[in-house]
Design an enzyme around this catalytic site. Sequence first.
Site, PDB file in Angstrom:
ATOM      1  N   GLU A 119     -19.739 -17.001  32.436  1.00 11.06           N
ATOM      2  CA  GLU A 119     -20.212 -16.046  31.417  1.00 11.06           C
ATOM      3  C   GLU A 119     -18.992 -15.406  30.778  1.00 11.06           C
ATOM      4  O   GLU A 119     -18.193 -14.774  31.469  1.00 11.06           O
ATOM      5  CB  GLU A 119     -21.125 -14.982  32.034  1.00 11.06           C
ATOM      6  CG  GLU A 119     -22.477 -15.528  32.438  1.00 11.06           C
ATOM      7  CD  GLU A 119     -23.463 -14.454  32.892  1.00 11.06           C
ATOM      8  OE1 GLU A 119     -23.384 -13.310  32.411  1.00 11.06           O
ATOM      9  OE2 GLU A 119     -24.299 -14.789  33.757  1.00 11.06           O
TER      10      GLU A 119
ATOM     11  N   ASN B 135     -26.372 -15.432  41.222  1.00 11.40           N
ATOM     12  CA  ASN B 135     -25.653 -14.957  40.043  1.00 11.40           C
ATOM     13  C   ASN B 135     -25.360 -13.470  40.207  1.00 11.40           C
ATOM     14  O   ASN B 135     -26.256 -12.698  40.581  1.00 11.40           O
ATOM     15  CB  ASN B 135     -26.522 -15.153  38.787  1.00 11.40           C
ATOM     16  CG  ASN B 135     -25.944 -14.414  37.579  1.00 11.40           C
ATOM     17  OD1 ASN B 135     -24.950 -14.839  36.999  1.00 11.40           O
ATOM     18  ND2 ASN B 135     -26.546 -13.285  37.203  1.00 11.40           N
ATOM     19  N   GLU B 136     -24.153 -13.082  39.944  1.00 14.51           N
ATOM     20  CA  GLU B 136     -23.760 -11.664  39.987  1.00 14.51           C
ATOM     21  C   GLU B 136     -24.405 -10.963  41.183  1.00 14.51           C
ATOM     22  O   GLU B 136     -25.075  -9.931  41.037  1.00 14.51           O
ATOM     23  CB  GLU B 136     -24.104 -10.959  38.669  1.00 14.51           C
ATOM     24  CG  GLU B 136     -23.323 -11.536  37.506  1.00 14.51           C
ATOM     25  CD  GLU B 136     -23.288 -10.659  36.245  1.00 14.51           C
ATOM     26  OE1 GLU B 136     -24.019  -9.660  36.167  1.00 14.51           O
ATOM     27  OE2 GLU B 136     -22.502 -11.005  35.333  1.00 14.51           O
TER      28      GLU B 136
ATOM     29  N   TYR C  11     -16.784 -10.138  30.012  1.00 16.11           N
ATOM     30  CA  TYR C  11     -17.243  -9.919  28.628  1.00 16.11           C
ATOM     31  C   TYR C  11     -16.234  -9.059  27.875  1.00 16.11           C
ATOM     32  O   TYR C  11     -15.647  -8.131  28.450  1.00 16.11           O
ATOM     33  CB  TYR C  11     -18.613  -9.224  28.631  1.00 16.11           C
ATOM     34  CG  TYR C  11     -19.739 -10.166  29.000  1.00 16.11           C
ATOM     35  CD1 TYR C  11     -20.274 -11.025  28.054  1.00 16.11           C
ATOM     36  CD2 TYR C  11     -20.258 -10.200  30.296  1.00 16.11           C
ATOM     37  CE1 TYR C  11     -21.309 -11.908  28.377  1.00 16.11           C
ATOM     38  CE2 TYR C  11     -21.293 -11.078  30.627  1.00 16.11           C
ATOM     39  CZ  TYR C  11     -21.805 -11.928  29.665  1.00 16.11           C
ATOM     40  OH  TYR C  11     -22.823 -12.808  29.984  1.00 16.11           O
TER      41      TYR C  11
ATOM     42  N   GLU D 156     -30.269 -18.325  28.914  1.00 18.09           N
ATOM     43  CA  GLU D 156     -31.051 -17.540  29.866  1.00 18.09           C
ATOM     44  C   GLU D 156     -32.417 -17.232  29.270  1.00 18.09           C
ATOM     45  O   GLU D 156     -32.586 -17.218  28.043  1.00 18.09           O
ATOM     46  CB  GLU D 156     -30.285 -16.228  30.157  1.00 18.09           C
ATOM     47  CG  GLU D 156     -30.991 -15.330  31.154  1.00 18.09           C
ATOM     48  CD  GLU D 156     -30.105 -14.209  31.702  1.00 18.09           C
ATOM     49  OE1 GLU D 156     -29.003 -13.995  31.158  1.00 18.09           O
ATOM     50  OE2 GLU D 156     -30.526 -13.543  32.667  1.00 18.09           O
TER      51      GLU D 156
END
Length: 501
Positions: A304, A172-173, A248, A25
């Site tokens: 991710e 994204n998200e 995560y 990123e």
Amino acid sequence: MAKLFINEKNKKGHINAELYGNFSEHLGRCIYEGIYVGENSDIPNTNGMRNDVVAALKEMKLPVLRWPGGCFADEYHWKDGIGPKETRKKMVNTHWGGVTEDNSFGTHEFLELCGQLGCKTYINGNVGSGTVQEMSEWVEYMTFDGVSPMSELRKKNGHEKAWKVDYFGVGNENWGCGGNMTPGYYANLYRRYQTYVRVYDSNKPIFKVCGGPNAGDAYWTEEVLKTCFENVPKESHGLMNGLSMHYYTVPGDWSVKGSATEFDDKEWYKTLSKALYIESLINMHGGIMDKYDPDKKIGLIVDEWGTWFDCEPGTNPGFLYQQNTMRDALVAGLSLNVFNKHCDRVKMANIAQLVNVLQAVILTDGPKMLLTPTYHVFHMYKHHQDAELVDSFIEGVRTIGEEEEYMVPSLQESASIDKDGVITITINNLSTKDSEDMEIAFAELKPSEVTSAILTNEAHAHNTFENPDKVKETEFKDFTVTDKGISFKLPACSVIQFRVK
Ligand code: AHR
């Protein structure tokens, strides 16, 4: 004594190479400094890409790279990043440190990087603040070979032939940084935006990734799939090839995540237990997907994942720079084994992020570069790429840990067989203290050729620019091979790989 049984006759599915993917990123020193230094840099480079980093990633066999974000993707306007560098628009990277983004690394540079790496391309489009036209034109710019306004613009900017975009993420998200949308609203946008992600060449299909849930958000998965499957032909599988999921491993909470290098045993086991939770998430979201897609035509794309600690003291908090210890190695080893075992549903995974950000495989400091423990795990596991998962099970696994809520298995494994009949076995010993006497037994195979590599050290061990090889993969020779299999003592806190014929 723990005994690992492998039934090499029972093939359970194909392990897509893309499970070993990564993510880059525009964040901190990932792209700039970490990968791209520009053609005029003193750091040896090819067309601006660091030669040391590219060589290390090729050696690791990086199969696919995602770009430009992350949260950055939904603020990225691709036309700002093409054409002569001196005229490219500068912008503020609002998500990550408020620094100036000069757009010197754009579409051409990313695709040049993937060309040098020989990896597949995964581009993430902008739904949050971009238009359908913008997304559609980006795809046309990159992939259309005929005569059109965008292909002419690409040619004017120096690239005659169309590139291949293997994967395209539609936002994204979008439940968070990508627009704070509700699932129903996003799903309708997904339906619309993906319509204009045109496949111009049927020999170069684009795998479309729909924005999926954050961790355990089952409501998002259910609602998005419901909306995407509504009134569309069955064979179009909800208009998607993949559904993303982000997870995560954070030992603490989002305000105090915990140090990357200073932790006690309690936090060690808590971290590993939280890392293993990814298997429950795959089962849970996979279960919802099964309702809509029982034939598993849609891949779960874990684009991710990885550890997220407090950033290194003294560094910009917006840059997410963290060290990487044996604990990260175990998180990587466990997660990759889980992905292998769920290869029927998980079709790609991208650890966050490639260089200098979160659970990076490489750290750089000016001209210096080091390989993290996580790098070595990816290197040892690379033989699973494009192999067939085989049945495996360990008898004699103990439950270990310091808190009832965060107990973990003492050992965890996966095994695969490649096209040449070579079996790759990867095993993790999660204990910080106890080694394990182990035996590997096969259904029929009588091993004739066995090699092994190991990554082992004290739990906090990590590589620094002063001591870059403290933690590194070494050849493991301390095993005996008999007609019945292989026996050895597996050191505490280790990731081991066997290659057996
Ligand atoms: O990887 C860092 C950030 O984490 C990404 O930009 C975002 O998608 C996620 O929240």
